[in-house]
Design an enzyme around this catalytic site. Structure first.
Site, PDB file in Angstrom:
ATOM      1  N   GLY A 150      -5.283  -7.560 -31.625  1.00  7.85           N
ATOM      2  CA  GLY A 150      -4.562  -6.385 -31.141  1.00  7.85           C
ATOM      3  C   GLY A 150      -4.665  -5.251 -32.148  1.00  7.85           C
ATOM      4  N   GLY A 151      -3.655  -4.374 -32.102  1.00 10.02           N
ATOM      5  CA  GLY A 151      -3.652  -3.214 -33.001  1.00 10.02           C
ATOM      6  C   GLY A 151      -3.656  -3.613 -34.468  1.00 10.02           C
ATOM      7  N   GLY A 377     -37.532  13.934 -42.319  1.00 11.97           N
ATOM      8  CA  GLY A 377     -36.099  14.096 -42.565  1.00 11.97           C
ATOM      9  C   GLY A 377     -35.538  12.972 -43.416  1.00 11.97           C
ATOM     10  N   ALA A 378     -36.137  11.797 -43.296  1.00 12.02           N
ATOM     11  CA  ALA A 378     -35.616  10.665 -44.059  1.00 12.02           C
ATOM     12  C   ALA A 378     -35.773  10.920 -45.557  1.00 12.02           C
ATOM     13  CB  ALA A 378     -36.331   9.381 -43.657  1.00 12.02           C
TER      14      ALA A 378
HETATM   15  C1  HXC Z   1       6.165 -14.381 -32.917  1.00 11.20           C
HETATM   16  C2  HXC Z   1       4.472 -15.933 -33.037  1.00 11.20           C
HETATM   17  C3  HXC Z   1       3.521 -14.923 -32.728  1.00 11.20           C
HETATM   18  C4  HXC Z   1       3.994 -13.598 -32.514  1.00 11.20           C
HETATM   19  C5  HXC Z   1       2.478 -16.780 -33.013  1.00 11.20           C
HETATM   20  N1  HXC Z   1       3.780 -17.065 -33.199  1.00 11.20           N
HETATM   21  N2  HXC Z   1       2.296 -15.495 -32.711  1.00 11.20           N
HETATM   22  N3  HXC Z   1       5.784 -15.658 -33.139  1.00 11.20           N
HETATM   23  N4  HXC Z   1       5.316 -13.371 -32.638  1.00 11.20           N
HETATM   24  N5  HXC Z   1       3.184 -12.589 -32.262  1.00 11.20           N
HETATM   25  C6  HXC Z   1       4.392 -18.332 -33.531  1.00 11.20           C
HETATM   26  C7  HXC Z   1       4.355 -19.335 -32.393  1.00 11.20           C
HETATM   27  O1  HXC Z   1       5.471 -19.163 -31.560  1.00 11.20           O
HETATM   28  C8  HXC Z   1       4.428 -20.654 -33.172  1.00 11.20           C
HETATM   29  O2  HXC Z   1       5.777 -20.845 -33.558  1.00 11.20           O
HETATM   30  C9  HXC Z   1       3.649 -20.365 -34.422  1.00 11.20           C
HETATM   31  O3  HXC Z   1       3.623 -18.956 -34.542  1.00 11.20           O
HETATM   32  C10 HXC Z   1       2.223 -20.855 -34.351  1.00 11.20           C
HETATM   33  O4  HXC Z   1       1.648 -20.380 -33.149  1.00 11.20           O
HETATM   34  P1  HXC Z   1       0.796 -21.330 -32.173  1.00 11.20           P
HETATM   35  O5  HXC Z   1       0.630 -20.591 -30.902  1.00 11.20           O
HETATM   36  O6  HXC Z   1       1.426 -22.680 -32.138  1.00 11.20           O
HETATM   37  O7  HXC Z   1      -0.554 -21.444 -32.982  1.00 11.20           O
HETATM   38  P2  HXC Z   1      -2.024 -21.506 -32.416  1.00 11.20           P
HETATM   39  O8  HXC Z   1      -2.124 -22.482 -31.333  1.00 11.20           O
HETATM   40  O9  HXC Z   1      -2.905 -21.707 -33.611  1.00 11.20           O
HETATM   41  O10 HXC Z   1      -2.312 -20.051 -31.811  1.00 11.20           O
HETATM   42  C11 HXC Z   1      -2.339 -18.939 -32.650  1.00 11.20           C
HETATM   43  C12 HXC Z   1      -2.418 -17.638 -31.829  1.00 11.20           C
HETATM   44  C13 HXC Z   1      -1.302 -17.643 -30.757  1.00 11.20           C
HETATM   45  C14 HXC Z   1      -3.802 -17.561 -31.176  1.00 11.20           C
HETATM   46  C15 HXC Z   1      -2.294 -16.495 -32.809  1.00 11.20           C
HETATM   47  O11 HXC Z   1      -0.060 -17.972 -31.394  1.00 11.20           O
HETATM   48  C16 HXC Z   1      -1.181 -16.337 -30.074  1.00 11.20           C
HETATM   49  O12 HXC Z   1      -1.936 -16.025 -29.171  1.00 11.20           O
HETATM   50  N6  HXC Z   1      -0.143 -15.563 -30.490  1.00 11.20           N
HETATM   51  C17 HXC Z   1       0.094 -14.259 -29.882  1.00 11.20           C
HETATM   52  C18 HXC Z   1      -0.979 -13.295 -30.253  1.00 11.20           C
HETATM   53  C19 HXC Z   1      -0.766 -11.937 -29.699  1.00 11.20           C
HETATM   54  O13 HXC Z   1      -0.918 -11.664 -28.516  1.00 11.20           O
HETATM   55  N7  HXC Z   1      -0.331 -11.048 -30.538  1.00 11.20           N
HETATM   56  C20 HXC Z   1      -0.199  -9.693 -30.189  1.00 11.20           C
HETATM   57  C21 HXC Z   1       1.213  -9.262 -30.403  1.00 11.20           C
HETATM   58  S1  HXC Z   1       1.243  -7.518 -30.125  1.00 11.20           S
HETATM   59  P3  HXC Z   1       6.411 -22.313 -33.771  1.00 11.20           P
HETATM   60  O14 HXC Z   1       7.819 -22.036 -34.068  1.00 11.20           O
HETATM   61  O15 HXC Z   1       6.152 -23.048 -32.538  1.00 11.20           O
HETATM   62  O16 HXC Z   1       5.646 -22.871 -34.933  1.00 11.20           O
HETATM   63  C22 HXC Z   1       0.589  -6.844 -31.510  1.00 11.20           C
HETATM   64  C23 HXC Z   1       0.482  -5.349 -31.463  1.00 11.20           C
HETATM   65  C24 HXC Z   1       0.204  -4.785 -32.803  1.00 11.20           C
HETATM   66  O17 HXC Z   1       0.261  -7.489 -32.415  1.00 11.20           O
HETATM   67  C25 HXC Z   1       0.037  -3.303 -32.670  1.00 11.20           C
HETATM   68  C26 HXC Z   1      -0.145  -2.608 -33.986  1.00 11.20           C
HETATM   69  C27 HXC Z   1      -0.273  -1.139 -33.828  1.00 11.20           C
END
Ligand code: HXC
Length: 487
Positions: A150-151, A377-378
């Site tokens: 993401g961002g 040019g290079a």
């Molecule tokens: C809160 C999160 C989290 C998040 C993961 N966790 N991502 N908690 N916010 N964004 C937590 C899970 O709940 C889990 O907690 C632990 O971290 C491990 O995650 P798993 O899913 O069990 O691990 P894994 O299977 O390895 O998968 C990893 C992952 C997946 C691919 C990163 O967790 C995922 O897809 N997360 C969301 C990614 C995402 O969409 N992020 C974008 C958010 S928006 P427990 O307690 O069970 O251990 C964003 C915008 C930014 O980032 C903009 C900036 C300008």
């Protein structure tokens, strides 16, 4: 034995061939050099149960150089970024600025902490702000050692160098599930944002490795590449072999990395962007112990022609070196910018202009050596005297001209070739005549476009001597808010 929740998460991390944040710091930094700050932080108002709020910050050394570091801890809420987490990263970045030390970020995170809502987004903004503000002031290095989606990817993207580990790290704006939902097509994570893809196609990754251990060694080597070495410790290459390095056939390619290694101190070359735009080679090296940046066209790939990616690669490297005071050496064997519809439509004019802009505004010492040919040019773009090179040297068999013999003869001798009984033979004769009359290196020397004709084997010594002459060079650009590099 009953495992604690923390232990289970560590094991899960290890099973994915990933280390914990603390294990990573132990490998990255000099033993015993680490001092941690704000280790009692425990999450924001909404949720106080996150140790360290998922990020470790502190100061350590690499080969004795002080560095500021933050390491996201995936075992704590997936390394997700909440308000305090972001505040800690911003604080250590400010400290790096105050210390004038490199900042190294280890990214292993699920992105914005969903439970903290939009405050997490603002946290990213505060990091981006510092990435941009400190750009060119302190070196910024990003290690992607897990997901970065993401961002969130824009913080690494704003830094100077991105390191990635094959198979365990990924960077993408939109993950595979969202891509599938929005576009209807499936994509594999590696193809979408894996290290190999970013190192070869997108160019987002500057250095990749197969394991985390190797990655930390490469980061340590980069910091080392910027340090001066005592001349008593310098090992000089065998320069004699340089006189036999180029192929007899002037049309045959050769690897410019062999030329680089025949000039710089033994084992000192550190390549950046090794697998991306291989028609140009860039990297750091030491010349008689002093760190320099090198840009070399590579006749082995695409005849060393400059295309869109090569332009971006070279220009960005020049900008880094200039910002941080690394003198520049250009090794040039180039027949021009890449001709063709594809490249024109991809914006070669705009991208090629970046090289000219980067060199023309670079105030560090800079020297060019033409090793075989430099056309059109290079020749001008790649650090010619006209755009401010301190010295331009050429090897004896080099050619410099406004256009290559083939292109030139097809324009100025078109009539003779067309009317000849043997057009191929006439073309060859005209090309030879053009070489002698217009492309000879002595012509360029006569009008002062080059400062001397030097043999390959004396190149190292001449470069050491010439860089020493301009080591204290003082050039500055006209005062202005900032220039407008073609982006
Ligand atoms: C809160 C999160 C989290 C998040 C993961 N966790 N991502 N908690 N916010 N964004 C937590 C899970 O709940 C889990 O907690 C632990 O971290 C491990 O995650 P798993 O899913 O069990 O691990 P894994 O299977 O390895 O998968 C990893 C992952 C997946 C691919 C990163 O967790 C995922 O897809 N997360 C969301 C990614 C995402 O969409 N992020 C974008 C958010 S928006 P427990 O307690 O069970 O251990 C964003 C915008 C930014 O980032 C903009 C900036 C300008």
């Amino acid at each position: 034995m009953i495992q604690s929740e923390e232990q289970k998460k560590k094991e899960k991390q290890h099973k994915k061939e990933k280390k914990t944040a603390q294990e990573r710091l132990d490998e990255l930094l000099d033993s015993g050099s680490w001092t941690e700050y704000q280790q009692f932080t425990a999450g924001s108002e909404q949720d106080k149960s996150y140790p360290n709020d998922g990020v470790i910050i502190g100061v350590g050394t690499i080969h004795g150089v002080k560095v500021c570091v933050y390491a996201q801890d995936f075992t704590v809420a997936g390394g997700s970024l909440g308000k305090i987490h972001a505040q800690k990263i911003a604080w250590i970045m400010d400290l790096a600025y105050d210390m004038n030390a490199p900042i190294i970020g280890l990214n292993d995170s699920g992105g914005a902490r969903i439970q903290e809502g939009i405050e997490a987004l603002s946290g990213y903004g505060s990091i981006f702000y510092r990435n941009a503000t400190y750009s060119g002031v302190i070196p910024q290095i990003s290690l992607i050692v897990g997901p970065c989606a993401g961002g969130a990817v824009y913080s690494p993207a704003l830094t100077d160098f991105i390191f990635m580990v094959e198979k365990t790290s990924q960077m993408f704006i939109t993950g595979p599930k969202v891509v599938q939902a929005v576009t209807g097509s499936a994509s594999c994570p590696e193809e979408l944002g894996g290290a190999a893809m970013h190192a070869t196609i997108s160019g987002n990754a500057h250095v990749i490795s197969q394991t985390e251990e190797q990655l930390f060694q490469q980061v340590r080597a980069l910091i080392c590449a910027w340090k001066t070495v005592q001349t008593s410790d310098v090992i000089a290459p065998n320069v004699k072999q340089m006189d036999y390095l180029l192929p007899d056939d002037s049309k045959k390619g050769y690897d410019s990395k062999k030329v680089i290694c025949g000039i710089v101190d033994v084992d000192s070359f550190y390549e950046i962007h090794e697998k991306f735009a291989r028609n140009i080679v860039v990297g750091f090296a030491k010349l008689n112990g002093e760190p320099i940046g090198i840009i070399a066209t590579n006749p082995k790939v695409k005849a060393g022609c400059i295309d869109v990616d090569a332009s971006d690669k070279a220009a960005r490297f020049v900008r880094f070196c200039d910002a941080f005071g690394h003198p520049l050496l250009v090794l040039e064997d180039v027949s021009g910018f890449m001709p063709g519809v594809d490249q024109e439509q991809a914006g070669l004019i705009r991208h090629g202009a970046k090289i000219i802009y980067a060199f023309a505004t670079a105030t560090v010492p800079r020297i060019t050596v033409v090793t075989r040919k430099a056309y059109g040019g290079a020749f001008v773009a790649l650090n010619s005297k006209a755009i401010g090179a301190d010295f331009v040297f050429a090897w004896p068999a080099s050619e410099i001209s406004v256009i290559g013999p083939e292109g030139a003869s097809s324009i100025i001798y078109a009539k003779e070739i067309h009317e000849s009984a043997n057009p191929e033979q006439t073309k060859k004769e005209k090309m030879d005549a053009y070489r002698k009359q217009y492309a000879s290196i002595y012509k360029a020397a006569e009008v002062g476009l080059i400062d001397d004709i030097i043999s390959p084997s004396e190149t190292r010594e001449r470069l050491i001597q010439s860089f020493a002459l301009v080591v204290n060079k003082k050039r500055s650009l006209p005062g202005r808010k900032h220039g407008n590099i073609p982006l």
